[in-house]
Design a protein around this motif. Structure first.
Motif, PDB file in Angstrom:
ATOM      1  N   MET A  39    -113.506  78.748  15.115  1.00  0.00           N
ATOM      2  CA  MET A  39    -113.491  78.690  13.745  1.00  0.00           C
ATOM      3  C   MET A  39    -113.004  79.787  12.924  1.00  0.00           C
ATOM      4  O   MET A  39    -113.350  81.200  13.000  1.00  0.00           O
ATOM      5  CB  MET A  39    -115.033  78.767  13.398  1.00  0.00           C
TER       6      MET A  39
ATOM      7  N   GLU B 157    -116.978  69.073  21.101  1.00  0.00           N
ATOM      8  CA  GLU B 157    -116.410  69.931  19.350  1.00  0.00           C
ATOM      9  C   GLU B 157    -116.576  68.527  18.720  1.00  0.00           C
ATOM     10  O   GLU B 157    -116.251  67.193  18.868  1.00  0.00           O
ATOM     11  CB  GLU B 157    -114.224  69.771  19.706  1.00  0.00           C
TER      12      GLU B 157
ATOM     13  N   THR C 237    -114.960  73.104  15.520  1.00  0.00           N
ATOM     14  CA  THR C 237    -116.159  73.809  15.892  1.00  0.00           C
ATOM     15  C   THR C 237    -116.778  73.400  17.637  1.00  0.00           C
ATOM     16  O   THR C 237    -116.702  72.423  18.052  1.00  0.00           O
ATOM     17  CB  THR C 237    -117.863  73.670  15.491  1.00  0.00           C
TER      18      THR C 237
ATOM     19  N   ASP D 168    -117.263  78.268  20.210  1.00  0.00           N
ATOM     20  CA  ASP D 168    -117.979  79.723  18.877  1.00  0.00           C
ATOM     21  C   ASP D 168    -119.309  79.534  19.208  1.00  0.00           C
ATOM     22  O   ASP D 168    -119.998  80.460  18.770  1.00  0.00           O
ATOM     23  CB  ASP D 168    -117.674  78.126  17.745  1.00  0.00           C
TER      24      ASP D 168
ATOM     25  N   LEU E  35    -123.166  76.866  12.420  1.00  0.00           N
ATOM     26  CA  LEU E  35    -121.787  77.338  13.162  1.00  0.00           C
ATOM     27  C   LEU E  35    -120.624  77.201  12.021  1.00  0.00           C
ATOM     28  O   LEU E  35    -120.893  75.801  11.473  1.00  0.00           O
ATOM     29  CB  LEU E  35    -121.327  76.816  14.330  1.00  0.00           C
TER      30      LEU E  35
END
Length: 273
Positions: A1, A155, A159, A184, A273
């Motif tokens: 990210m 994913e 992210t 992340d 996130l």
């Protein structure tokens, strides 16, 4: 990210190794556990401390249930049946084959999944699939009993997270980071128990899942932005499944000075996130 991006994924810790991920209004669960006491049914292990667990927020509407391996503290067919929407799929590692002795700890989970008639998709190592907004990859992991196990790299909208199940330390970290990272979030077991099971004799004196030091290093090798500890505070039985006290504190000490942030969500707490 990257800086300035919007939040794309939410993570909820559901207790033990259970996690709910949400993106674009859709959810999946990993290693969902609904009845910790059920793991010990039929054994003489009364009085063993059990982890606290909660149900996913999207219970009844979850797209898929991912199981890192078919041990019953990571594959709870009843909890998955309640969580999944009609037609929701259970993903788990492909079988290694072998006889009933070799598969002693996977047979009950297999039978319970079949009894609930849940749609299933066995996944081979490095195999990738897409379900809703989630791209899911089965990353090699190493199980202490030699049973099939994977970590799940997931994913959604840029992210990336990886759930390590209860793997031991191994040498696939760099390949996983190269193919699917940097991550992340790395969700890592930290309790590092030693185990003694009747079908795996003589027993090994080494940790059967990542302990504090191993987990801290694994998160670094996976190029984690954040590390989220899990798989602790439960299932201690001297001489059978033996853990050390202060599991979380030992991990926090081991991770001190590492190049990632450690997040320690409470049960059912949402992390963005």
């Amino acid at each position: 990210m990257t800086d300035g991006e919007d939040v794309h994924m939410q993570i909820r810790w559901l207790g033990w190794a259970g996690v709910e991920l949400e993106a674009q209004g859709e959810s999946l669960v990993i290693d969902l556990l609904g009845r910790p006491e059920g793991v010990l049914e039929g054994t003489s292990l009364s009085g063993v401390p059990l982890p606290k667990v909660v149900a996913p927020h999207a219970e009844g509407h979850v797209l898929a249930g991912l199981c890192t391996h078919l041990h019953r503290d990571h594959t709870d067919a009843g909890a998955l049946a309640r969580a999944l929407r009609p037609g929701g799929t259970v993903l788990h590692p492909e079988s290694f084959g072998g006889d009933d002795h070799e598969n002693l700890w996977t047979l009950k989970a297999e039978a319970e999944l079949a009894a609930h008639d849940l749609p299933r998709r066995p996944m081979g190592l490095w195999e990738t699939t897409t379900i809703g907004p989630f791209t899911i990859a089965a990353v090699p992991a190493v199980d202490t009993l030699g049973d099939p196990q994977v970590s799940w790299a997931i994913e959604a909208d840029g992210t990336r997270v990886i759930h390590l199940g209860d793997t031991m330390f191994h040498g696939y970290w760099w390949r996983a980071a190269h193919r699917y990272g940097p991550f992340d979030a790395v969700l890592t077991p930290i309790n590092g128990p030693t185990v003694c099971f009747p079908h795996c004799q003589p027993p090994s004196p080494y940790p059967s899942a990542l302990d504090a030091r191993h987990a801290a290093v694994a998160a670094r090798l996976l190029q984690a932005r954040t590390a989220i500890p899990m798989h602790y505070d439960g299932f201690h039985a001297d001489g059978f499944y033996t853990t050390q006290p202060e599991e979380l504190a030992r991990f926090l000490e081991a991770a001190d000075g590492e190049p990632y942030e450690v997040l320690t969500p409470g049960l059912d707490e949402e992390l963005a996130l």
